[in-house]
Motif scaffolding. Structure first.
Motif, PDB file in Angstrom:
ATOM      1  N   ASP A   1       0.856  -1.182   0.000  1.00  0.00           N
ATOM      2  CA  ASP A   1       0.000   0.000   0.000  1.00  0.00           C
ATOM      3  C   ASP A   1       0.892   1.233   0.000  1.00  0.00           C
ATOM      4  O   ASP A   1       1.568   1.520   0.988  1.00  0.00           O
ATOM      5  CB  ASP A   1      -0.907  -0.008   1.233  1.00  0.00           C
ATOM      6  CG  ASP A   1      -1.833   1.197   1.288  1.00  0.00           C
ATOM      7  OD1 ASP A   1      -1.934   1.911   0.270  1.00  0.00           O
ATOM      8  OD2 ASP A   1      -2.451   1.433   2.347  1.00  0.00           O
ATOM      9  N   ALA A   2       0.898   1.967  -1.104  1.00  0.00           N
ATOM     10  CA  ALA A   2       1.773   3.132  -1.251  1.00  0.00           C
ATOM     11  C   ALA A   2       1.144   4.362  -0.592  1.00  0.00           C
ATOM     12  O   ALA A   2       0.865   5.376  -1.241  1.00  0.00           O
ATOM     13  CB  ALA A   2       2.066   3.388  -2.727  1.00  0.00           C
ATOM     14  N   ASN A   3       0.967   4.290   0.700  1.00  0.00           N
ATOM     15  CA  ASN A   3       0.409   5.399   1.477  1.00  0.00           C
ATOM     16  C   ASN A   3       1.558   6.285   1.946  1.00  0.00           C
ATOM     17  O   ASN A   3       2.475   5.794   2.602  1.00  0.00           O
ATOM     18  CB  ASN A   3      -0.374   4.856   2.676  1.00  0.00           C
ATOM     19  CG  ASN A   3      -1.126   5.935   3.441  1.00  0.00           C
ATOM     20  OD1 ASN A   3      -0.569   6.966   3.778  1.00  0.00           O
ATOM     21  ND2 ASN A   3      -2.396   5.680   3.720  1.00  0.00           N
ATOM     22  N   PRO A   4       1.556   7.582   1.639  1.00  0.00           N
ATOM     23  CA  PRO A   4       2.693   8.435   1.989  1.00  0.00           C
ATOM     24  C   PRO A   4       2.892   8.641   3.493  1.00  0.00           C
ATOM     25  O   PRO A   4       3.931   9.157   3.900  1.00  0.00           O
ATOM     26  CB  PRO A   4       2.360   9.766   1.299  1.00  0.00           C
ATOM     27  CG  PRO A   4       0.874   9.752   1.149  1.00  0.00           C
ATOM     28  CD  PRO A   4       0.511   8.321   0.913  1.00  0.00           C
ATOM     29  N   LYS A   5       1.902   8.246   4.295  1.00  0.00           N
ATOM     30  CA  LYS A   5       2.045   8.358   5.748  1.00  0.00           C
ATOM     31  C   LYS A   5       2.231   7.010   6.431  1.00  0.00           C
ATOM     32  O   LYS A   5       2.880   6.917   7.475  1.00  0.00           O
ATOM     33  CB  LYS A   5       0.827   9.068   6.349  1.00  0.00           C
ATOM     34  CG  LYS A   5       0.735  10.534   5.987  1.00  0.00           C
ATOM     35  CD  LYS A   5      -0.379  11.219   6.757  1.00  0.00           C
ATOM     36  CE  LYS A   5      -0.417  12.709   6.463  1.00  0.00           C
ATOM     37  NZ  LYS A   5      -1.489  13.406   7.235  1.00  0.00           N
ATOM     38  N   ARG A   6       1.666   5.971   5.833  1.00  0.00           N
ATOM     39  CA  ARG A   6       1.745   4.624   6.425  1.00  0.00           C
ATOM     40  C   ARG A   6       1.946   3.608   5.302  1.00  0.00           C
ATOM     41  O   ARG A   6       1.053   2.812   5.010  1.00  0.00           O
ATOM     42  CB  ARG A   6       0.479   4.302   7.226  1.00  0.00           C
ATOM     43  CG  ARG A   6       0.237   5.228   8.414  1.00  0.00           C
ATOM     44  CD  ARG A   6      -1.071   4.915   9.122  1.00  0.00           C
ATOM     45  NE  ARG A   6      -2.206   5.028   8.198  1.00  0.00           N
ATOM     46  CZ  ARG A   6      -2.801   6.179   7.880  1.00  0.00           C
ATOM     47  NH1 ARG A   6      -2.361   7.317   8.398  1.00  0.00           N
ATOM     48  NH2 ARG A   6      -3.822   6.215   7.040  1.00  0.00           N
ATOM     49  N   CYS A   7       3.098   3.638   4.700  1.00  0.00           N
ATOM     50  CA  CYS A   7       3.391   2.733   3.582  1.00  0.00           C
ATOM     51  C   CYS A   7       3.522   1.299   4.101  1.00  0.00           C
ATOM     52  O   CYS A   7       4.367   1.003   4.946  1.00  0.00           O
ATOM     53  CB  CYS A   7       4.669   3.164   2.883  1.00  0.00           C
ATOM     54  SG  CYS A   7       5.098   2.151   1.453  1.00  0.00           S
ATOM     55  N   ALA A   8       2.666   0.414   3.593  1.00  0.00           N
ATOM     56  CA  ALA A   8       2.654  -0.982   4.048  1.00  0.00           C
ATOM     57  C   ALA A   8       3.474  -1.857   3.110  1.00  0.00           C
ATOM     58  O   ALA A   8       3.392  -1.730   1.881  1.00  0.00           O
ATOM     59  CB  ALA A   8       1.223  -1.499   4.124  1.00  0.00           C
ATOM     60  N   LEU A   9       4.271  -2.735   3.718  1.00  0.00           N
ATOM     61  CA  LEU A   9       5.115  -3.656   2.953  1.00  0.00           C
ATOM     62  C   LEU A   9       4.694  -5.089   3.189  1.00  0.00           C
ATOM     63  O   LEU A   9       4.253  -5.448   4.289  1.00  0.00           O
ATOM     64  CB  LEU A   9       6.577  -3.497   3.358  1.00  0.00           C
ATOM     65  CG  LEU A   9       7.197  -2.099   3.279  1.00  0.00           C
ATOM     66  CD1 LEU A   9       8.655  -2.159   3.721  1.00  0.00           C
ATOM     67  CD2 LEU A   9       7.088  -1.526   1.877  1.00  0.00           C
ATOM     68  N   LEU A  10       4.835  -5.912   2.166  1.00  0.00           N
ATOM     69  CA  LEU A  10       4.599  -7.343   2.285  1.00  0.00           C
ATOM     70  C   LEU A  10       5.951  -8.046   2.299  1.00  0.00           C
ATOM     71  O   LEU A  10       6.735  -7.929   1.357  1.00  0.00           O
ATOM     72  CB  LEU A  10       3.757  -7.857   1.110  1.00  0.00           C
ATOM     73  CG  LEU A  10       3.449  -9.357   1.105  1.00  0.00           C
ATOM     74  CD1 LEU A  10       2.598  -9.741   2.319  1.00  0.00           C
ATOM     75  CD2 LEU A  10       2.746  -9.752  -0.199  1.00  0.00           C
ATOM     76  N   ILE A  11       6.221  -8.768   3.394  1.00  0.00           N
ATOM     77  CA  ILE A  11       7.507  -9.455   3.530  1.00  0.00           C
ATOM     78  C   ILE A  11       7.523 -10.698   2.647  1.00  0.00           C
ATOM     79  O   ILE A  11       6.646 -11.553   2.731  1.00  0.00           O
ATOM     80  CB  ILE A  11       7.752  -9.855   4.999  1.00  0.00           C
ATOM     81  CG1 ILE A  11       7.618  -8.636   5.919  1.00  0.00           C
ATOM     82  CG2 ILE A  11       9.121 -10.499   5.147  1.00  0.00           C
ATOM     83  CD1 ILE A  11       8.560  -7.512   5.600  1.00  0.00           C
ATOM     84  N   GLN A  12       8.553 -10.809   1.818  1.00  0.00           N
ATOM     85  CA  GLN A  12       8.675 -11.943   0.903  1.00  0.00           C
ATOM     86  C   GLN A  12       9.624 -13.015   1.443  1.00  0.00           C
ATOM     87  O   GLN A  12       9.363 -14.209   1.326  1.00  0.00           O
ATOM     88  CB  GLN A  12       9.172 -11.456  -0.466  1.00  0.00           C
ATOM     89  CG  GLN A  12       8.325 -10.362  -1.083  1.00  0.00           C
ATOM     90  CD  GLN A  12       6.980 -10.864  -1.567  1.00  0.00           C
ATOM     91  OE1 GLN A  12       6.744 -12.061  -1.681  1.00  0.00           O
ATOM     92  NE2 GLN A  12       6.072  -9.937  -1.847  1.00  0.00           N
ATOM     93  N   SER A  13      10.737 -12.580   2.026  1.00  0.00           N
ATOM     94  CA  SER A  13      11.718 -13.525   2.547  1.00  0.00           C
ATOM     95  C   SER A  13      12.617 -12.807   3.536  1.00  0.00           C
ATOM     96  O   SER A  13      12.588 -11.575   3.638  1.00  0.00           O
ATOM     97  CB  SER A  13      12.564 -14.124   1.415  1.00  0.00           C
ATOM     98  OG  SER A  13      13.302 -13.111   0.748  1.00  0.00           O
ATOM     99  N   GLN A  14      13.398 -13.580   4.268  1.00  0.00           N
ATOM    100  CA  GLN A  14      14.332 -12.981   5.211  1.00  0.00           C
ATOM    101  C   GLN A  14      15.627 -13.771   5.245  1.00  0.00           C
ATOM    102  O   GLN A  14      15.646 -14.977   4.974  1.00  0.00           O
ATOM    103  CB  GLN A  14      13.725 -12.914   6.619  1.00  0.00           C
ATOM    104  CG  GLN A  14      13.448 -14.260   7.254  1.00  0.00           C
ATOM    105  CD  GLN A  14      12.778 -14.114   8.610  1.00  0.00           C
ATOM    106  OE1 GLN A  14      11.660 -13.600   8.708  1.00  0.00           O
ATOM    107  NE2 GLN A  14      13.459 -14.550   9.658  1.00  0.00           N
ATOM    108  N   LEU A  15      16.710 -13.080   5.569  1.00  0.00           N
ATOM    109  CA  LEU A  15      18.026 -13.705   5.621  1.00  0.00           C
ATOM    110  C   LEU A  15      18.746 -13.193   6.856  1.00  0.00           C
ATOM    111  O   LEU A  15      18.841 -11.982   7.069  1.00  0.00           O
ATOM    112  CB  LEU A  15      18.834 -13.341   4.365  1.00  0.00           C
ATOM    113  CG  LEU A  15      20.305 -13.786   4.336  1.00  0.00           C
ATOM    114  CD1 LEU A  15      20.396 -15.312   4.285  1.00  0.00           C
ATOM    115  CD2 LEU A  15      21.031 -13.158   3.152  1.00  0.00           C
TER     116      LEU A  15
END
Length: 234
Positions: free
Chosen positions: A54-68
Motif C-alpha cells: 500500500d503506497a500510502n505516503p504516511k503509512r506505507c505498508a510492505l509485504l515481507i517476501q523472505s528474510q536472511l
C-alpha cells in the motif's frame, strides 16, 4: 532498491508499516508504486526482502517476501571517545564508523573535554542512515556520555588500549588489536587525556598504543582505530 530500517520487525510477521518519514521518502520522493521491491534491515542481523503493498505516503505498508539472517562478525570493535566541541565532527565519525563496521561507540567525559553534554538522538539517526547506505546488518550500540573515571573500572584490561600522546613506550595498535576476541580503544579529547587519567588506565592494566606518527584529530583517531582493528583481523 530502497533500503529501510525496521526497528520493530519480528520474524514471521507478514507485513510491516514504515514510519511516516520512511513512507514519505518512499512514496512522495521516490514515487515507488505498489509491487516495488524494498529491502528492510532491523539492525540485529536480519535482512528482509519486501514489496510495497500500500503506497500510502504516511503509512506505507510492505509485504515481507523472505528474510536472511547474517551472522555477526567473530570479532568486536569498541571505541570510547571524548566528543569534540563541534558536533559535526562527531556526526561524521558516527557515519563513517558505521559504514566501516563497529559494534559499540562510547562517549567519554574527560578532564579536558570541550563538550560536557551530548544528546544521542541525532547521532542515532545518522547511524541508521549509514547502516542503510552501507549495507551493514548490525546497528552499533551508542552509549550515553560517561565520566572517564566511571567507565574505566568496568573494562577488560586484556583487550583495552589507550591512545594517548604523553611520552613513553607505546605499542602500535595494529600489533595488538587482533590478538583477542575484540578490542576497546580509548581516544581522548583534543587536549589529550590528563596525566591522572592516563595513570588510572595504566594502573588498571590497560596498555598504551599508538595509531601512527601523525598527530590526529579526535574523530580521525577514533576512525583510524576502527580501520586498524579490522585490518589486524584480516
Amino acid at each position: 532498491m530502497l533500503t529501510c530500517f525496521a526497528s520493530t520487525l519480528f520474524s514471521g510477521q507478514p507485513t510491516f508499516t514504515l514510519s511516516e518519514e520512511e513512507s514519505k521518502h518512499a512514496v512522495r520522493v521516490l514515487r515507488l508504486p505498489p509491487g516495488a521491491p524494498v529491502t528492510l534491515v532491523d539492525g540485529r542481523g536480519t535482512v528482509y526482502a519486501a514489496t510495497i503493498a500500500d503506497a500510502n505516503p504516511k503509512r506505507c505498508a510492505l509485504l515481507i517476501q523472505s528474510q536472511l539472517f547474517i551472522a555477526p562478525r567473530p570479532y568486536y570493535t569498541h571505541v570510547a571517545v571524548a566528543p569534540t566541541k563541534n558536533l559535526d565532527r562527531m556526526e561524521w565519525l558516527v557515519e563513517k564508523a558505521v559504514e566501516v563496521g563497529i559494534e559499540r561507540l562510547t562517549f567519554l567525559r574527560c578532564a579536558r573535554s570541550e563538550r560536557r553534554e551530548l544528546k544521542l538522538e541525532r547521532l542515532e539517526k545518522i547511524a541508521i542512515s549509514a547502516l542503510k547506505q552501507s549495507g551493514q546488518a548490525y546497528l552499533p550500540q551508542l552509549d550515553e556520555l560517561i565520566d572517564f573515571e566511571k567507565f574505566v573500572p568496568g573494562l577488560t584490561p586484556e583487550t583495552t588500549f589507550i591512545a594517548h600522546l604523553e611520552a613513553g613506550e607505546r605499542t602500535a595498535l595494529s600489533q595488538v588489536a587482533g590478538v583477542g576476541p575484540g578490542c576497546c580503544v580509548l581516544i581522548g579529547p583534543e587536549g589529550d587525556f590528563s596525566p591522572a587519567e592516563i595513570e588510572l588506565a595504566l594502573s588498571r592494566g590497560i596498555r598504551p598504543v599508538t595509531l601512527g606518527a601523525s598527530r590526529l584529530r579526535t574523530e580521525t583517531a577514533a576512525l583510524a582505530a576502527v580501520f586498524t582493528a579490522h585490518i589486524a583481523r584480516e
